[in-house]
Write an enzyme that holds these catalytic residues in place. Structure first.
Site, mmCIF file in Angstrom:
data_model
loop_
_atom_site.group_PDB
_atom_site.id
_atom_site.type_symbol
_atom_site.label_atom_id
_atom_site.label_comp_id
_atom_site.label_asym_id
_atom_site.label_seq_id
_atom_site.Cartn_x
_atom_site.Cartn_y
_atom_site.Cartn_z
ATOM 1 C CG ASP A 168 7.327 8.211 -4.461
ATOM 2 O OD1 ASP A 168 8.203 8.614 -5.196
ATOM 3 O OD2 ASP A 168 7.364 9.722 -4.551
ATOM 4 C CB THR A 211 10.955 10.854 -6.455
ATOM 5 O OG1 THR A 211 10.132 9.557 -6.567
ATOM 6 C CG2 THR A 211 10.570 11.285 -5.543
#
Length: 307
Positions: free
Chosen positions: A50, A121
């Site tokens: 990320d 995620t």
């Protein structure tokens, strides 16, 4: 060609190449195994992928468009960005597009770019990598008008190359995929895989679906609508953010679909707006009657979302 194209075309064209580079970074982090997971909040994870993907995208776009507001999901980083993460090439197909007058001459101060460097995620950390997308949405004023959705792990059967990029500009065109209508005679709903609650379930039950697809990430859910694998995306909760929906909304609207809150209102995406999609997300595939879905969601469900 790049400089002669209008600003919106250049942003979307550059976002395509930036998301492709970010997708490679995401795959590389997974391959090397150093995810370095941080828990930002309940059911809200962040990984090295990320962080790195966001640095790549924001560095690439801010170098080319220094006067434009860019809002990313992750906290800004002061770390030096490796030079090979900064990409300034642009997709030539998008640069050639003819835009309508209202999008052709826009003021940079009216533009806001929303970046979700790794949507899905939680699924990424569990190895469900097909759910993962990289999202860059472009708003002019309050409206989402351009969107890029990159799938780092999409398997292209013709050449076995990993990754594909879907894009759309409202009222102009789309690319990277072939839209397909969902099957007639049944209703397939896609919803959250990891953020469900009683209100989310009540909204889905009210629609009497024949099938429920529980998947991760707003980007992947909207892809299911684009490809005709689901009729509606239903999330009767506050958990979604503007960076989750800006790009998917623009691509979906570009092919004739709809994304609103549970009261039928479009979310604003100007730089001054709040981040949270407080009134839930309801999206429908092209050809679906969005109002039908709005009408069938019970008032008490809408009230609970909007509180």
């Amino acid at each position: 060609m790049a400089q002669s194209a209008c600003l919106l075309s250049r942003i979307v064209a550059s976002s395509i190449t930036a998301t492709v580079r970010a997708g490679k970074i995401i795959r590389d982090v997974m391959t090397h195994g150093g995810l370095n997971i941080v828990e930002k909040g309940k059911n809200d994870l962040q990984t090295e992928a990320d962080r790195c993907a966001q640095r790549c995208i924001i560095a690439s776009l801010s170098q080319q468009f220094p006067n434009i507001t860019i809002i990313g999901e992750e906290e800004p980083s002061n770390c030096e960005v490796p030079s090979d993460w900064v990409v300034t090439e642009a997709d030539q197909e998008v640069l050639k597009l003819k835009l309508p007058a209202h999008l052709e001459d826009i003021d940079p101060k009216d533009v806001c770019i929303w970046v979700d460097p790794l949507d899905g995620t939680s699924e990424y950390t569990q190895g469900l990598v097909e759910h993962v997308t990289v999202l860059v949405g472009v708003a002019v004023g309050q409206r989402a008008v351009g969107g890029v959705i990159h799938q780092p792990y999409y398997k292209n059967n013709t050449d076995n190359v990993l990754g594909r990029t879907l894009w759309g500009i409202v009222g102009v065109g789309y690319g990277g995929f072939a839209p397909s209508a969902p099957p007639e005679g049944k209703r397939i709903v896609t919803t959250t895989r990891s953020h469900s609650d009683s209100n989310v379930q009540a909204a889905i039950t009210a629609l009497s679906p024949d099938e429920i697809l529980r998947v991760g990430g707003a980007g992947f859910k909207v892809i299911l609508l684009l490809e005709g694998k689901a009729h509606a995306y239903v999330f009767a909760s506050k958990g979604c953010k503007r960076w989750d929906t800006c790009a998917p909304e623009a691509v979906l609207h570009a092919v004739g679909g709809t994304l609103t809150d549970f009261y039928g209102e479009q979310y604003p995406y100007n730089a001054e707006t709040t981040f949270s999609n407080e009134k839930g997300v309801l999206a429908t595939a092209p050809g679906q009657i969005h109002q039908w879905y709005l009408n069938h969601i019970p008032y008490e469900v809408k009230q609970k979302v909007g509180k």
